[in-house]
Design a protein around this motif. Structure first.
Motif, short mmCIF file in Angstrom:
data_model
loop_
_atom_site.label_atom_id
_atom_site.label_comp_id
_atom_site.label_asym_id
_atom_site.label_seq_id
_atom_site.Cartn_x
_atom_site.Cartn_y
_atom_site.Cartn_z
N SER A 129 0.84 -1.28 -0.06
CA SER A 129 0.07 -0.15 0.11
C SER A 129 0.93 1.26 -0.01
O SER A 129 2.16 1.28 0.34
CB SER A 129 -0.98 0.18 1.51
N LEU A 130 0.22 2.56 -0.41
CA LEU A 130 0.90 3.43 -0.68
C LEU A 130 0.36 4.67 0.45
O LEU A 130 -0.70 5.00 0.39
CB LEU A 130 1.14 4.16 -1.90
N ALA A 131 1.19 5.31 1.19
CA ALA A 131 0.71 6.48 2.17
C ALA A 131 1.57 7.49 1.85
O ALA A 131 3.01 7.39 1.65
CB ALA A 131 0.84 6.15 3.63
N VAL A 132 1.09 8.82 1.51
CA VAL A 132 1.85 10.13 1.24
C VAL A 132 1.22 10.99 2.09
O VAL A 132 -0.02 11.24 2.43
CB VAL A 132 1.89 10.19 -0.24
N LEU A 133 2.12 11.96 2.39
CA LEU A 133 1.76 13.29 3.36
C LEU A 133 1.17 13.95 2.48
O LEU A 133 -0.08 14.52 2.78
CB LEU A 133 2.90 13.87 4.00
N VAL A 134 1.56 14.43 1.02
CA VAL A 134 0.96 15.27 0.07
C VAL A 134 0.75 14.69 -1.32
O VAL A 134 1.93 14.09 -1.62
CB VAL A 134 1.86 16.50 -0.03
N ASP A 135 -0.25 14.78 -1.73
CA ASP A 135 -0.48 14.16 -3.36
C ASP A 135 -0.90 15.62 -4.01
O ASP A 135 -1.86 16.37 -3.67
CB ASP A 135 -1.79 13.26 -3.10
N ARG A 136 0.15 15.96 -4.64
CA ARG A 136 -0.03 17.13 -5.68
C ARG A 136 -0.53 16.92 -6.97
O ARG A 136 -0.71 18.02 -7.77
CB ARG A 136 1.33 17.77 -5.70
N GLY A 137 -0.99 15.83 -7.19
CA GLY A 137 -1.35 15.59 -8.89
C GLY A 137 -0.13 15.36 -9.68
O GLY A 137 0.76 15.41 -9.36
N ILE A 148 -3.75 9.31 2.21
CA ILE A 148 -3.20 10.66 1.78
C ILE A 148 -3.43 11.56 2.83
O ILE A 148 -4.56 11.77 3.74
CB ILE A 148 -4.01 11.20 0.71
N GLY A 149 -2.49 12.35 3.14
CA GLY A 149 -2.47 13.19 4.33
C GLY A 149 -3.19 14.53 3.78
O GLY A 149 -4.20 14.87 4.39
N LYS A 150 -2.75 15.03 2.58
CA LYS A 150 -3.70 16.26 2.08
C LYS A 150 -3.33 16.28 0.63
O LYS A 150 -2.43 16.04 0.04
CB LYS A 150 -2.94 17.54 2.78
#
Length: 180
Positions: A129-137, A148-150
């Motif tokens: 699985s993938l967890a990220v603090l920021v997804d910017r597209g 996703i954090g934000k």
């Protein structure tokens, strides 16, 4: 001029929420291994593991990946000096484990692709699985985070900077317009 999107308190809240989502989505934390992508993903992974230990009283192994040699834009012939590459440091065998790959910012997806390639060279996880603090597209590859954090929509002429206290002395996420 950079504008702050996430401050230290918000970052703590976001990481706590991601931790709860990991617990809920996995119906517990058995068989989990957190793997952070160098550099800031490692510190985010360690923070998630610490928060998980506080909430569930369970220690989840935390490892790290340096994806430098797996990048699709890395060409050994174009490098004049040896890059400072560290081997993967994962304290357990990942075969049959549920890996949660953790990074600070998800952009094109190429870093995650490189990390997946490296993980597969190390073993055969049951799930990743993938967890990220920021997804910017602006994805170039079909990669989507599970946690996703934000979401921070950005333009291609903007840069997202994540700062963590372990490296930068404080926690924040800022966006800055690139100058031409």
């Amino acid at each position: 001029m950079a504008r702050e999107i996430i401050d230290a308190m918000t970052m703590r809240r976001v990481l706590t929420r991601i931790t709860y989502e990991i617990i809920e989505k996995n119906k517990g934390v058995d068989n989990l291994v957190f793997v952070g992508i160098k550099t800031r993903g490692i510190y985010i992974a360690q923070r998630l593991a610490t928060r998980l230990a506080q909430l569930e009283n369970i220690e989840v192994p935390v490892g790290s990946l340096d994806i430098t040699l797996y990048r699709d834009d890395y060409h050994a012939a174009s490098v004049t000096a040896d890059p400072d590459v560290k081997a993967a440091d994962i304290p357990v065998d990942i075969t049959g484990k549920h890996i949660i790959l953790i990074d600070d910012v998800l952009f094109t997806g190429r870093t995650v692709r490189a990390a997946l390639d490296e993980l597969m060279d190390l073993g055969r996880p049951a799930k990743i699985s993938l967890a990220v603090l920021v997804d910017r597209g602006h994805r170039e590859l079909p990669i989507r985070p599970d946690f996703i954090g934000k979401n921070i929509p950005t333009s291609l002429d903007e840069q997202v900077h994540v700062e963590v206290s372990e490296v930068d002395g404080h926690d924040s996420v800022t966006i800055e317009k690139l100058t031409k």
